[in-house]
Design a protein around this motif. Structure first.
Motif, PDB file in Angstrom:
ATOM      1  N   LYS A 163      -3.605  13.797  -1.605  1.00 33.57           N
ATOM      2  CA  LYS A 163      -2.329  13.189  -1.578  1.00 33.57           C
ATOM      3  C   LYS A 163      -1.160  14.361  -2.210  1.00 33.57           C
ATOM      4  O   LYS A 163      -1.812  15.367  -3.212  1.00 33.57           O
ATOM      5  N   ASP A 215       0.613  -0.973   0.064  1.00 31.45           N
ATOM      6  CA  ASP A 215      -0.055   0.151   0.052  1.00 31.45           C
ATOM      7  C   ASP A 215       1.127   1.289  -0.017  1.00 31.45           C
ATOM      8  O   ASP A 215       1.458   1.779   1.038  1.00 31.45           O
ATOM      9  N   SER A 274      -2.273   6.188  -4.410  1.00 30.89           N
ATOM     10  CA  SER A 274      -3.553   6.992  -4.535  1.00 30.89           C
ATOM     11  C   SER A 274      -3.078   8.251  -4.973  1.00 30.89           C
ATOM     12  O   SER A 274      -2.342   8.658  -4.622  1.00 30.89           O
TER      13      SER A 274
END
Ligand SMILES: Cc1ncc(COP(=O)(O)O)c(C=O)c1O
Length: 216
Positions: free
Chosen positions: A39, A10, A34
């Motif tokens: 982000k 991840d 992501s």
């Protein structure tokens, strides 16, 4: 992989981070970034999968569109997980400037570190690593609330961010042991502002407020 197992990461907010001189995204069999709005590198929503395995990349391409290959027949049960054209266009522009964005973030954090020094405890980043500092979390011990209020009163937003699972009603039943370290970190940590347009004089003002709250 030769033994039939994979290392999946991840890497959600890790686009642009480095571990032991290697870019995150080149370390595992399957790494998932992501690009959602919070982000450091974003396409507004969505993300990116990196893998050195061509067959796995193909599988992900099929999986995101119902398992279809060329003939609109599902080879396996997939998802409707496509990135919209608009998000993709934003992502392409953002990726082109990702390294510049990342270097700028490092400069902003360096200025915070110069100003605050040892008055707060910093996230440990080893010499051959680079953090994206998706959140700039500092540990403030028992002064956390005082600093938080001082910043709020100056119009500066901070976040405590993530709540330990064992303290949430829906998950508490799965927790069978006390989590004193998690609780202590949660109660003493604050995320201070870090974003591309943050100016050095704004950082100076934030640091002055933090240092004065720590002295009180
Ligand atoms: C470690 C980690 N994993 C997963 C996610 C979720 O990413 P997304 O919002 O794209 O589902 C986040 C978002 O902050 C994250 O920090």
């Amino acid at each position: 992989v030769e033994h039939g197992s994979f290392v999946a990461f991840d890497a959600a907010h890790g686009y642009g981070s480095i571990r032991d001189d290697r870019k995150v995204g080149t370390l595992g069999d399957f790494e998932v970034f992501s690009f959602s709005g919070t982000k450091p590198v974003t396409s507004g929503e969505g993300g990116l999968v990196s893998t050195p395995h061509e067959w796995l990349a193909d599988r992900v391409r099929y999986l995101r569109a119902y398992g279809f290959q060329q003939d609109y027949r599902s080879r396996f049960i997939g998802l409707n997980g496509k990135l919209s054209e608009l998000h993709a266009a934003l992502g392409v522009l953002e990726l082109a400037q990702a390294e510049t964005l990342m270097r700028h973030r490092q400069e902003l954090v360096a200025h915070y570190r110069d100003r605050l020094g040892d008055s707060v405890t910093w996230q440990l980043v080893r010499p051959n690593d680079r953090s994206t500092y998706k959140d700039l979390a500092v540990e403030l011990g028992a002064s956390r609330s005082r600093v938080e209020h001082a910043l709020t009163n100056t119009g500066v937003q901070t976040k405590r961010y993530f709540v330990p699972l064992h303290t949430m009603d829906v998950y508490a039943r799965y927790s069978h042991t006390p989590q004193p370290v998690t609780d202590a970190v949660h109660n003493s940590t604050l995320c201070i502002p870090l974003f591309a347009d943050l100016t050095i004089s704004e950082i100076d003002m934030i640091c002055d407020t933090i240092l004065s709250a720590l002295r009180d």
